[in-house]
Design a protein around this motif. Structure first.
Motif, PDB file in Angstrom:
ATOM      1  N   ASP A  39      12.919  75.102  -0.249  1.00  0.00           N
ATOM      2  CA  ASP A  39      12.207  73.970   0.358  1.00  0.00           C
ATOM      3  C   ASP A  39      10.711  73.911   0.028  1.00  0.00           C
ATOM      4  O   ASP A  39      10.021  72.991   0.462  1.00  0.00           O
ATOM      5  CB  ASP A  39      12.429  73.928   1.877  1.00  0.00           C
ATOM      6  CG  ASP A  39      11.785  75.094   2.620  1.00  0.00           C
ATOM      7  OD1 ASP A  39      11.121  75.959   1.986  1.00  0.00           O
ATOM      8  OD2 ASP A  39      11.960  75.154   3.855  1.00  0.00           O
ATOM      9  N   HIS A  62       5.437  70.490  -2.687  1.00  0.00           N
ATOM     10  CA  HIS A  62       5.787  69.743  -1.477  1.00  0.00           C
ATOM     11  C   HIS A  62       7.082  69.012  -1.796  1.00  0.00           C
ATOM     12  O   HIS A  62       7.128  68.215  -2.736  1.00  0.00           O
ATOM     13  CB  HIS A  62       4.681  68.749  -1.124  1.00  0.00           C
ATOM     14  CG  HIS A  62       3.354  69.411  -0.921  1.00  0.00           C
ATOM     15  ND1 HIS A  62       2.985  69.970   0.276  1.00  0.00           N
ATOM     16  CD2 HIS A  62       2.336  69.630  -1.774  1.00  0.00           C
ATOM     17  CE1 HIS A  62       1.771  70.506   0.153  1.00  0.00           C
ATOM     18  NE2 HIS A  62       1.369  70.314  -1.089  1.00  0.00           N
ATOM     19  N   ASN A  64      10.079  66.695  -0.161  1.00  0.00           N
ATOM     20  CA  ASN A  64      10.380  65.895   1.018  1.00  0.00           C
ATOM     21  C   ASN A  64      11.524  64.931   0.798  1.00  0.00           C
ATOM     22  O   ASN A  64      11.693  64.384  -0.298  1.00  0.00           O
ATOM     23  CB  ASN A  64       9.133  65.077   1.415  1.00  0.00           C
ATOM     24  CG  ASN A  64       8.004  65.967   1.854  1.00  0.00           C
ATOM     25  OD1 ASN A  64       8.060  66.564   2.910  1.00  0.00           O
ATOM     26  ND2 ASN A  64       6.976  66.095   1.015  1.00  0.00           N
ATOM     27  N   TYR A  71      14.105  61.570  -2.789  1.00  0.00           N
ATOM     28  CA  TYR A  71      13.250  62.738  -2.587  1.00  0.00           C
ATOM     29  C   TYR A  71      11.938  62.603  -3.343  1.00  0.00           C
ATOM     30  O   TYR A  71      11.909  62.086  -4.453  1.00  0.00           O
ATOM     31  CB  TYR A  71      13.987  64.000  -3.078  1.00  0.00           C
ATOM     32  CG  TYR A  71      15.369  64.111  -2.481  1.00  0.00           C
ATOM     33  CD1 TYR A  71      15.570  64.770  -1.283  1.00  0.00           C
ATOM     34  CD2 TYR A  71      16.463  63.506  -3.101  1.00  0.00           C
ATOM     35  CE1 TYR A  71      16.839  64.847  -0.705  1.00  0.00           C
ATOM     36  CE2 TYR A  71      17.733  63.571  -2.534  1.00  0.00           C
ATOM     37  CZ  TYR A  71      17.910  64.236  -1.334  1.00  0.00           C
ATOM     38  OH  TYR A  71      19.157  64.298  -0.776  1.00  0.00           O
TER      39      TYR A  71
END
Length: 184
Positions: A39, A62, A64, A71
């Protein structure tokens, strides 16, 4: 040969995305291989384009979920290059924007290495050469491979890219059914 190319996989959640190994080709012809290791970390290999031959492990990023099956991933490399990727794997496409510092455009050969063994050189080059104007490369890409490698699989990106590697992966000649490299 194991068919590990799961082009029909349906993505909804962040967990569906994490642990996925992708190969994609930008509309400009540059081919990249990219792995959502967990993640907060990505690994990648570059097979075509200005910095072909470059490979990186454990890049902090990052990662997300924007909305179901879409994504956004963004990071800054030790080179000073910024990357923003929007993956739409259910449609086998993504949009990537790479912001290369001027020095990478002028001296790409410095970055064509296993970056993890040359972090100091990347930092030195970033300080030594011009950063601006940045070379902005916004491109759409077509995903040609999606493999379920599982999270934190150190075998996915574990050696330098070679000619024909992405074909070997797509053809099932690179990983076994447990997503481990066949020829070490």
């Amino acid at each position: 040969m194991a068919n590990l190319n799961h082009m029909d996989k349906k993505f909804k959640t962040l967990d569906d995305f994490l642990g996925t190994h992708f190969i994609y080709t930008y509309d400009n012809g540059w081919e990249y291989e990219w792995y959502a290791k967990n993640d907060h970390t990505v690994d990648y290999r570059i097979h075509g384009g200005m910095v072909a031959g470059r490979w990186v492990k454990d890049q902090e990023a990052h990662i997300n979920l924007l909305t179901e099956g879409i994504y956004k991933i963004a990071w800054t490399e030790p080179t000073g290059t910024d990357v923003a990727l929007d993956f739409v794997p259910n449609e086998h496409k993504l949009n990537g924007t790479i912001f290369f510092p001027k020095w990478v455009q002028d001296h790409p050969e410095i970055t064509v290495t296993f970056q993890n063994e040359h972090i100091d050189l990347m930092h030195e080059s970033r300080e030594k050469y011009d950063t601006y104007p940045k070379m902005v490369v916004p491109e759409f890409a077509t995903i040609t491979y999606m493999g379920d490698a599982g999270q934190n699989n150190e075998e996915v990106i574990a050696e330098a890219p070679y000619e024909g590697m992405t074909d070997d992966i797509r053809d099932g000649k690179y990983f076994d059914e447990n997503y481990k490299r066949i020829n070490k």
